[in-house]
Scaffold this motif. Structure first.
Motif, PDB file in Angstrom:
ATOM      1  N   UNK A   1     -36.180   2.373 -26.481  1.00 58.70           N
ATOM      2  CA  UNK A   1     -36.706   2.619 -27.823  1.00 58.70           C
ATOM      3  C   UNK A   1     -38.221   2.719 -27.902  1.00 58.70           C
ATOM      4  N   UNK A   2     -38.863   3.306 -26.967  1.00 62.69           N
ATOM      5  CA  UNK A   2     -40.304   3.622 -27.093  1.00 62.69           C
ATOM      6  C   UNK A   2     -40.913   3.069 -28.372  1.00 62.69           C
ATOM      7  N   UNK A   3     -41.405   1.869 -28.326  1.00 65.17           N
ATOM      8  CA  UNK A   3     -41.840   1.275 -29.579  1.00 65.17           C
ATOM      9  C   UNK A   3     -43.023   0.353 -29.382  1.00 65.17           C
ATOM     10  N   UNK A   4     -43.646  -0.022 -30.493  1.00 70.26           N
ATOM     11  CA  UNK A   4     -44.689  -1.024 -30.434  1.00 70.26           C
ATOM     12  C   UNK A   4     -44.061  -2.379 -30.741  1.00 70.26           C
ATOM     13  N   UNK A   5     -44.713  -3.459 -30.349  1.00 71.81           N
ATOM     14  CA  UNK A   5     -44.169  -4.799 -30.572  1.00 71.81           C
ATOM     15  C   UNK A   5     -44.329  -5.202 -32.033  1.00 71.81           C
ATOM     16  N   UNK A   6     -43.629  -6.274 -32.398  1.00 70.61           N
ATOM     17  CA  UNK A   6     -43.748  -6.783 -33.766  1.00 70.61           C
ATOM     18  C   UNK A   6     -45.188  -7.189 -34.066  1.00 70.61           C
ATOM     19  N   UNK A   7     -45.843  -7.788 -33.080  1.00 73.36           N
ATOM     20  CA  UNK A   7     -47.225  -8.215 -33.292  1.00 73.36           C
ATOM     21  C   UNK A   7     -48.110  -7.028 -33.684  1.00 73.36           C
ATOM     22  N   UNK A   8     -47.882  -5.900 -33.045  1.00 76.07           N
ATOM     23  CA  UNK A   8     -48.668  -4.708 -33.363  1.00 76.07           C
ATOM     24  C   UNK A   8     -48.353  -4.221 -34.767  1.00 76.07           C
TER      25      UNK A   8
ATOM     26  N   UNK B   6     -37.645   0.050 -17.477  1.00 75.98           N
ATOM     27  CA  UNK B   6     -37.437   0.341 -16.061  1.00 75.98           C
ATOM     28  C   UNK B   6     -36.247   1.270 -15.869  1.00 75.98           C
ATOM     29  N   UNK B   7     -35.189   1.045 -16.665  1.00 73.45           N
ATOM     30  CA  UNK B   7     -34.006   1.883 -16.536  1.00 73.45           C
ATOM     31  C   UNK B   7     -34.342   3.358 -16.774  1.00 73.45           C
ATOM     32  N   UNK B   8     -35.203   3.609 -17.742  1.00 68.39           N
ATOM     33  CA  UNK B   8     -35.596   4.980 -18.023  1.00 68.39           C
ATOM     34  C   UNK B   8     -36.408   5.558 -16.871  1.00 68.39           C
ATOM     35  N   UNK B   9     -37.214   4.713 -16.300  1.00 68.87           N
ATOM     36  CA  UNK B   9     -37.997   5.128 -15.135  1.00 68.87           C
ATOM     37  C   UNK B   9     -37.046   5.499 -13.983  1.00 68.87           C
ATOM     38  N   UNK B  46     -26.063   6.562 -14.877  1.00 67.89           N
ATOM     39  CA  UNK B  46     -25.295   7.805 -14.850  1.00 67.89           C
ATOM     40  C   UNK B  46     -24.312   7.876 -16.026  1.00 67.89           C
ATOM     41  N   UNK B  47     -23.706   6.730 -16.319  1.00 71.47           N
ATOM     42  CA  UNK B  47     -22.778   6.691 -17.461  1.00 71.47           C
ATOM     43  C   UNK B  47     -23.494   6.981 -18.779  1.00 71.47           C
ATOM     44  N   UNK B  48     -24.660   6.366 -18.951  1.00 71.53           N
ATOM     45  CA  UNK B  48     -25.422   6.594 -20.185  1.00 71.53           C
ATOM     46  C   UNK B  48     -25.843   8.055 -20.327  1.00 71.53           C
ATOM     47  N   UNK B  49     -26.288   8.641 -19.219  1.00 72.96           N
ATOM     48  CA  UNK B  49     -26.750  10.032 -19.260  1.00 72.96           C
ATOM     49  C   UNK B  49     -25.590  10.999 -19.507  1.00 72.96           C
ATOM     50  N   UNK B  50     -24.422  10.644 -18.987  1.00 72.87           N
ATOM     51  CA  UNK B  50     -23.243  11.490 -19.179  1.00 72.87           C
ATOM     52  C   UNK B  50     -22.785  11.450 -20.635  1.00 72.87           C
ATOM     53  N   UNK B  80     -35.044   9.666 -22.571  1.00 77.45           N
ATOM     54  CA  UNK B  80     -35.419   8.354 -23.096  1.00 77.45           C
ATOM     55  C   UNK B  80     -34.400   7.892 -24.140  1.00 77.45           C
ATOM     56  N   UNK B  81     -34.022   8.790 -25.014  1.00 81.44           N
ATOM     57  CA  UNK B  81     -33.063   8.454 -26.064  1.00 81.44           C
ATOM     58  C   UNK B  81     -31.713   8.052 -25.478  1.00 81.44           C
ATOM     59  N   UNK B  82     -31.282   8.744 -24.422  1.00 82.33           N
ATOM     60  CA  UNK B  82     -29.999   8.430 -23.785  1.00 82.33           C
ATOM     61  C   UNK B  82     -29.988   7.010 -23.244  1.00 82.33           C
ATOM     62  N   UNK B  83     -31.071   6.581 -22.655  1.00 83.75           N
ATOM     63  CA  UNK B  83     -31.136   5.249 -22.033  1.00 83.75           C
ATOM     64  C   UNK B  83     -31.474   4.159 -23.040  1.00 83.75           C
ATOM     65  N   UNK B  84     -32.383   4.427 -23.949  1.00 80.39           N
ATOM     66  CA  UNK B  84     -32.924   3.365 -24.795  1.00 80.39           C
ATOM     67  C   UNK B  84     -32.530   3.449 -26.260  1.00 80.39           C
TER      68      UNK B  84
END
Lengths: 156, 156
Positions: A1-8, B6-9, B46-50, B80-84
């Motif tokens: 979820x590409x996001x900023x923290x609550x603190x931010x 990390x998972x997205x990476x 792989x499951x998430x991306x599928x 990113x959306x698929x993973x997170x």
DNA sequence: ACTATATAGTACTAAAATAGTCCTATATAC
DNA sequence: GTATATAGGACTATTTTAGTACTATATAGT
């Protein structure tokens, strides 16, 4: 979820409040009352923002915090960086040696360019923009070439 | 630290490998060997991306995974959306009612526009771009008006 | 000088999110 | 029918983040 923290997020609320009353000095407890964020948390955020020159502080009786610069001169990238540290999308973009695959990681360079694209986007938003009414209109700015013209969509 | 998990990476490493060998079906254990990421983790990714149609799967003996679309047609935002999950910079941008200050939160609207700016930036980067050599060159695209022309800097 | 008030800095604890693992079910090729 | 491979879900451990507390220092006003 590409996001900023609550603190931010809290930081943006606090800074918005201060930006609306730029003449006054604001104490931590004033800001707690104004925003509803718990005092120790407000205090922590104010210290971080002061350390990174987003705010200036005055100690002692009648002390408090005020903006270090005009709202138009403080951008969102600065605020996020003050609270969360250097902005980067993957770990290896900031620090070397943390990633086992680093030597064989061919995509590191392109992640770095994505970081720049994101950074450019948020750097262009000032605190003054945050307190302004929501409007929209197309403008243009420069991003790394991996963002190709052919892929772009105008959404406005 | 505005970052991806990390998972997205790992996902980007895995997808990059597959994109380099688009003709073959790749099993989870093949990808473990190729990338060094642990098998259960590779499998999870792989499951998430599928599930989100970034990859297609073939079950059973001689099965495996392959890209669902051409590398140029899969973008970083999808990955990113698929993973997170849905991308947003603050909690209240996606779900209402989670933020106590919501009713008095005047900046929500502008955070939403920042989200759009960031999303536009990463949506414009395709998997094909990720596997391409790093180059750069100025291009332009449209972002919300809170990003004002006067604030913009060309860095290239 | 003394006192009340307010920030500075640091260390610690608790809570939440993330990463990683494992097990069972299901589909396919030979 | 059997070996191989994905699908799905539940679970645990780890890491990160959020929040708290305590001590030191600076200032205003008397």
């Amino acid at each position: 979820m590409l996001r900023v923290s609550k603190l931010t997020d809290y930081a943006s609320v606090i800074l918005t409040h201060i930006a609306h009353h730029p003449a006054a000095l604001h104490t931590a407890s004033d800001l707690t009352n104004a925003t509803g964020v718990a005092l120790p948390t407000v205090s922590k955020i104010l210290k971080l923002l002061t350390k990174k020159n987003v705010l200036v502080s005055h100690r002692g009786s009648k002390g408090g915090y005020a903006l270090a610069k005009k709202p138009s001169e403080t951008n969102v990238a600065e605020i996020i960086t003050a609270i969360e540290g250097p902005i980067s999308m993957t770990e290896c973009s900031t620090v070397s040696g943390l990633c086992e695959q680093e030597s064989s990681c061919e995509i590191k360079g392109n992640w770095h360019l994505i970081n720049r694209a994101v950074y450019t986007a948020i750097e262009a938003v000032s605190l003054a923009d945050m307190i302004a009414p929501v409007r929209r209109q197309a403008v243009s700015f420069s991003v790394p070439e991996i963002v190709k013209t052919s892929d772009l969509k105008v959404e406005n």
